[in-house]
Every structure is written in C-alpha cells, then in structure tokens.
Design an enzyme around this catalytic site. Structure first.
Site, mmCIF file in Angstrom:
data_model
loop_
_atom_site.group_PDB
_atom_site.id
_atom_site.type_symbol
_atom_site.label_atom_id
_atom_site.label_comp_id
_atom_site.label_asym_id
_atom_site.label_seq_id
_atom_site.Cartn_x
_atom_site.Cartn_y
_atom_site.Cartn_z
ATOM 1 N N VAL A 1 2.746 -2.071 12.542
ATOM 2 C CA VAL A 1 2.199 -1.173 13.472
ATOM 3 C C VAL A 1 2.498 -1.362 14.978
ATOM 4 C CG1 VAL A 1 0.213 -0.057 14.288
ATOM 5 C CG2 VAL A 1 0.570 -0.301 11.947
ATOM 6 N N LYS B 1 -9.709 9.990 9.785
ATOM 7 C CA LYS B 1 -8.617 8.943 9.289
ATOM 8 C C LYS B 1 -9.187 8.140 8.434
ATOM 9 C CE LYS B 1 -4.943 6.229 9.305
ATOM 10 N NZ LYS B 1 -4.864 5.039 10.607
#
Length: 311
Positions: free
Chosen positions: A11, A185
C-alpha cells in the site's frame, strides 16, 4: 509538502510511488531490510495503470530528519504499536497524520499518541501485493485513496492535501463524511477478507457456488450486527450497498489477507474480526464470524509453531 510515507509495502509503496511519479517530496520510513532492497533496486511498481520504477529517499528508525508536513501510515495493524514509537520524532505539532489502516480502532491509539486534531480519517481500496523481490504488483482497476477531516469540515489543510494528492496516477477523493466511509470499508474488508480466507479462494468461485452468495451475505449481516453496537447508524440500505460492492468484484480478486496467508505472513485477525466480536460480546448469534475468526486464529497458532520449529 514534505510527505513521510510510513511503510513501503504493497500500500505505502504504491501510493508513495504514485506521488513520487507526480513529482511530490516523499520519504519512505522503513526497516533496514526494506531500505536495502530499495537501495539496490529502487521502488518498483508493476500495475495495470502503468509501471513505474525510481530511486527513493528512505528514513530508518533513529535517523535524523525534521518533522514532516504529512505522515501517511500504511502499515499492518499488528505493526502499529512499534511504529508509533519509532515515528514519533518526525511528527511535529502541525503534522497531519493520515492512517490507511483497515478498521477503526487504530484511531484511538493515534489520538492518544498524537493530538486528536492532527489525525485525519482515511482509507484505501486497492488490490496489491509485495513480491519476495520487493516489487509491488497491483492488479485491479481500483486504486482509490479517500481522506477527510473526521468532523466533516473542509479545512485549509484538507484543501492543501487534496491539491497534493490530485494529479497523481491514483484516484484520490476527499470525503466530507470520512468516518462513515471508514465504517463501510470495515464492513466490506471484514466480509471480503473473511470469506476469501476461509474458502481459500478468489471471490468469483465462492459466489458462483450454490450457497456461496448466501453465506457471504450472512457473514456480512453478522459483521454489521456487531458494528451497530458501536455505530447504530449503519442501516440496511448501507449494508445492501456493501454487499453489492462485494458481489460486483472481479471474479479473480483475492483479499490481501488471503494473499498474506498464501505467503505464510501474519494476518489482522484481531484488529478486524476479533474487534467485531468484542463489540458484540455475547449479545449476537454469530456462527459464521466466529468460524472465520477461529480459522484465522488457528492459522496464526500453526504459523507460530512452524516458525519456532524452524529456529
């Protein structure tokens, strides 16, 4: 804006690399082993959105540097406690802290470690992995980074951050309700990671089986029931929307948790599914969520035994 990207893995390496590609001032806060990889081969991104390779500026714990304008936390939850101590010298009173961790419980730790006013809300949607060679592979259309003030305001610093992120080869979106986006999320990633890890499969084959879609929806409903003990506003319409997202994923998509299991790496069982179970206590019937959590904790126990045996 001077940016400290805390982590250069799947990420942090991806989003930090895209900002470097744009021309932003990015330093990667990494461990010595990862620093050596980056020195030898540079940061390497292989993506359907375009490949990129570049030398990078790195900082390791104890290194000398002035406080940064922005610190993006792109680490796994199980590394957060150690990272907070190591990164503290580079976080000034005016530094914005943008976490990209899954879940929400990390916000409490960040508020305690720094001023709550410094800590933004943030999340990302991306399917990516770090190879054994230290290269970042990114597979799907989505490479989204969402951010915002937790109180919903559109502050001057958020406008500056928006200007910094916009124009990079990623989808950067400011949200005026970032906490709700983080809850969505959380529901999504707990369901997606839970079902793909439990079934040891990409999402497509699971949903195509006779009972796969129903089981996945049942898992999501159990997760939502837990989350409502902390956030009662998570209504059925919102949960339906999350399931629609799960159902529309590319068939070949795997969760990062499943990819970690395939590599024999640690997983975020306690931070995601364990925390949901703690929210509910004994007040809900949660057979699927407890099955997922038990599977993950069994994996962790077996992994620990194998690690000790190899020493």
């Amino acid at each position: 804006m001077r940016i400290l990207m805390v982590g250069a893995g799947a990420v942090g390496g991806y989003f930090g690399g895209r900002l470097l590609e744009k021309g932003e001032d990015v330093t990667f806060f990494v461990r010595p082993r990862r620093e050596q990889q980056l020195r030898e081969g540079g940061l390497v991104i292989r993506s359907i959105h375009g490949n990129f390779q570049t030398p990078v500026c790195t900082l390791t714990p104890g290194g000398e540097a002035e406080a940064f304008d922005l610190a993006v936390l792109a680490v796994k939850a199980y590394h957060l406690d150690r990272i907070l101590e190591d990164v503290r010298p580079y976080i000034g009173s005016e530094t914005m802290v943008l976490p990209l961790l899954n879940g929400l419980t990390h916000l409490d730790k960040l508020d305690e470690a720094f001023s709550p006013d410094q800590v933004l809300g943030g999340l990302c949607f991306i399917e990516t992995t770090l190879t054994a060679q230290g290269e970042i592979e990114q597979y799907s259309d989505r490479h989204d980074l969402m951010f915002g003030e937790r109180d919903g305001s559109v502050s001057d610093r958020i406008r500056r951050l928006e200007k910094t992120l916009n124009g990079a080869r990623m989808n950067a979106v400011r949200s005026d309700n970032i906490l709700m986006e983080m809850w969505k999320k959380y529901l999504f990633i707990s369901t997606f990671s839970g079902i793909t890890s439990l079934m040891n499969s990409a999402i497509g084959p699971i949903l195509e089986t006779e009972y796969g879609s129903g089981i996945t929806r049942r898992l999501l409903d159990e997760i939502a029931a837990c989350a409502r003990h902390r956030e009662p506003s998570l209504n059925d319409t919102l949960v339906d929307g999350v399931f629609k997202v799960v159902s529309s994923l590319a068939p070949q998509m795997k969760s990062s948790m499943l990819r970690d299991i395939e590599k024999g790496s640690p997983v975020e069982a306690d931070h995601l599914h364990g925390e949901l179970l703690r929210m509910a206590g004994d007040r809900e019937d949660l057979p699927l969520l407890r099955t997922v959590y038990t599977f993950l904790k069994t994996y962790e126990a077996n992994r620990l035994k194998e690690t000790k045996a190899a020493l």
